[in-house]
Write an enzyme that holds these catalytic residues in place. Structure first.
Site, PDB file in Angstrom:
ATOM      1  N   ASP A  53      29.637  11.176  34.348  1.00 47.84           N
ATOM      2  CA  ASP A  53      30.756  10.645  33.638  1.00 47.84           C
ATOM      3  C   ASP A  53      31.506  11.802  33.044  1.00 47.84           C
ATOM      4  OD1 ASP A  53      28.680  10.878  31.531  1.00 47.84           O
ATOM      5  OD2 ASP A  53      28.948   8.644  30.779  1.00 47.84           O
ATOM      6  N   SER A  54      30.982  13.063  33.052  1.00 48.70           N
ATOM      7  CA  SER A  54      31.841  14.121  32.534  1.00 48.70           C
ATOM      8  C   SER A  54      33.242  14.242  33.373  1.00 48.70           C
ATOM      9  CB  SER A  54      30.848  15.348  32.522  1.00 48.70           C
ATOM     10  OG  SER A  54      30.469  15.504  33.678  1.00 48.70           O
ATOM     11  N   ASP A  92      26.079   8.854  37.196  1.00 49.02           N
ATOM     12  CA  ASP A  92      25.748   8.081  35.836  1.00 49.02           C
ATOM     13  C   ASP A  92      26.353   6.802  35.924  1.00 49.02           C
ATOM     14  OD1 ASP A  92      25.039  10.124  33.846  1.00 49.02           O
ATOM     15  OD2 ASP A  92      26.794  10.959  33.669  1.00 49.02           O
ATOM     16  N   LYS A 122      21.642   7.420  36.541  1.00 43.21           N
ATOM     17  CA  LYS A 122      21.248   7.862  35.258  1.00 43.21           C
ATOM     18  C   LYS A 122      21.989   7.097  34.093  1.00 43.21           C
ATOM     19  CE  LYS A 122      22.815  12.211  33.549  1.00 43.21           C
ATOM     20  NZ  LYS A 122      23.464  11.738  32.327  1.00 43.21           N
ATOM     21  N   GLU A 124      22.132   6.535  29.680  1.00 45.11           N
ATOM     22  CA  GLU A 124      21.877   7.302  28.281  1.00 45.11           C
ATOM     23  C   GLU A 124      21.149   6.307  27.562  1.00 45.11           C
ATOM     24  OE1 GLU A 124      25.316   8.618  26.679  1.00 45.11           O
ATOM     25  OE2 GLU A 124      25.934   9.899  28.352  1.00 45.11           O
ATOM     26  N   GLU A 191      19.599  16.598  26.450  1.00 46.24           N
ATOM     27  CA  GLU A 191      20.822  17.329  26.141  1.00 46.24           C
ATOM     28  C   GLU A 191      20.881  17.899  24.620  1.00 46.24           C
ATOM     29  OE1 GLU A 191      24.566  15.650  27.627  1.00 46.24           O
ATOM     30  OE2 GLU A 191      25.772  16.962  26.481  1.00 46.24           O
TER      31      GLU A 191
HETATM   32  O1  KIV Z   1      28.133  13.911  32.589  1.00 45.04           O
HETATM   33  C1  KIV Z   1      27.368  14.587  32.701  1.00 45.04           C
HETATM   34  O2  KIV Z   1      27.931  15.601  33.165  1.00 45.04           O
HETATM   35  C2  KIV Z   1      26.159  14.849  32.412  1.00 45.04           C
HETATM   36  C3  KIV Z   1      25.460  16.128  32.248  1.00 45.04           C
HETATM   37  C4  KIV Z   1      26.257  17.039  31.057  1.00 45.04           C
HETATM   38  C5  KIV Z   1      23.912  16.245  32.034  1.00 45.04           C
HETATM   39  O3  KIV Z   1      25.462  13.638  31.843  1.00 45.04           O
END
Ligand code: KIV
Length: 273
Positions: A53-54, A92, A122, A124, A191
């Site tokens: 989600d980055s 994510d 994934k 959090e 992280e």
């Molecule tokens: O969203 C992302 O890129 C991440 C990584 C930094 C692990 O969760």
């Protein structure tokens, strides 16, 4: 056609990652949000492609990861899945699609799996999202956990500083890591936590840990593609190794092109019909 597209590729699965961890073979993970980048990562034989989600920061220019939607994540994920033959593709779950409501969490995860064709999701958090994790796992969807600095909680913590530096926070992180393993997560991102804690967590778990700013003892490493290639410039945490300075190269190439156009150097005779 690129040779890798015609080769009989051995797809990486969550079992492959477990075997790599057991054999002490480090796992390499990078982010991708689009088809063209994902092809390059797969050609280079990356183990895991994370549709993070980055994307909210890197692709859309938001200050945090919170605004990105499920539809937008599915768009990015399906573009990546169309490119990848070999790597495991993990996506994510975006903010607001799984916290506090496990039925909604399952519906979100199912949409990602069905509409993008990804291999795993994934999310959090630890104990606070365990009901959601249970429900997603019960549908046969592999889950990668994410502890330490969890960017979706930035408004709670107010800073992107290193996490779990106090004994109390470190103990909670360790408990959560064990909980995620017990409940069936196949892997765990750690992280921006102290390297000694990441080593302790990794040594206490059987599943692979993937670190970002978590030192060298984790079972694997992950970086954001645009950061390690030097496309993004403003972001320079200590853990980030830049393998290229692409922003300089790209801006230089664009300036060269502008110059050629302005000076009637492009196109030339062999570049026309
Ligand atoms: O969203 C992302 O890129 C991440 C990584 C930094 C692990 O969760």
């Amino acid at each position: 056609m690129a040779q890798y597209l015609t080769e009989n590729v051995q797809k990486i699965t969550t079992n492959t990652l477990q075997k790599m961890r057991n054999a002490n073979e480090p796992i390499a993970m990078l982010t991708a949000y689009d088809y063209s980048t994902a092809i390059l990562l797969d050609m280079a034989k990356i183990d895991v492609v994370l549709v993070g989600d980055s994307a909210a920061n890197v692709m859309a220019g938001y200050k945090t990861t919170l605004p990105i939607t499920l539809d937008e994540m599915i768009y990015h994920a399906s573009s990546v899945v169309r490119a990848v033959n070999r790597a495991l593709v993990v996506v994510d779950l975006p903010f607001g699609t799984y916290q506090g409501n496990s039925k909604q969490a399952l519906a979100s995860a199912i949409r990602i799996m069905k509409e993008s064709g990804a291999d795993a999701i994934k999310l959090e958090g630890g104990a606070e999202v365990i009901e959601s994790i249970d429900r997603i796992l019960s549908a046969g969807i592999p889950v990668m956990g994410h502890l330490g600095l969890t960017p979706q909680s930035i408004n709670k913590f107010g800073t992107y500083a290193v996490r779990a530096t106090s004994e109390e926070e470190a103990a909670v992180l360790m408990e959560n890591a064990k909980l995620l393993e017990e409940h069936g997560c196949f892997s765990l991102v750690l992280e921006k936590i102290p390297a000694t804690l990441a080593a302790k967590v990794t040594g206490s778990l059987h599943i692979p840990t993937i670190g970002i700013g978590a030192g060298m003892a984790t079972s694997g490493q992950v970086l954001v593609f645009h950061d390690m290639m030097g496309i993004t410039q403003q972001f320079s945490p200590r853990y980030l190794r830049r393998y290229l300075n692409l922003s300089e190269e790209i801006v230089g190439a664009i300036e060269h092109y502008i110059d050629d156009v302005k000076n009637h150097n492009f196109p030339n005779e062999s570049e026309q019909y």
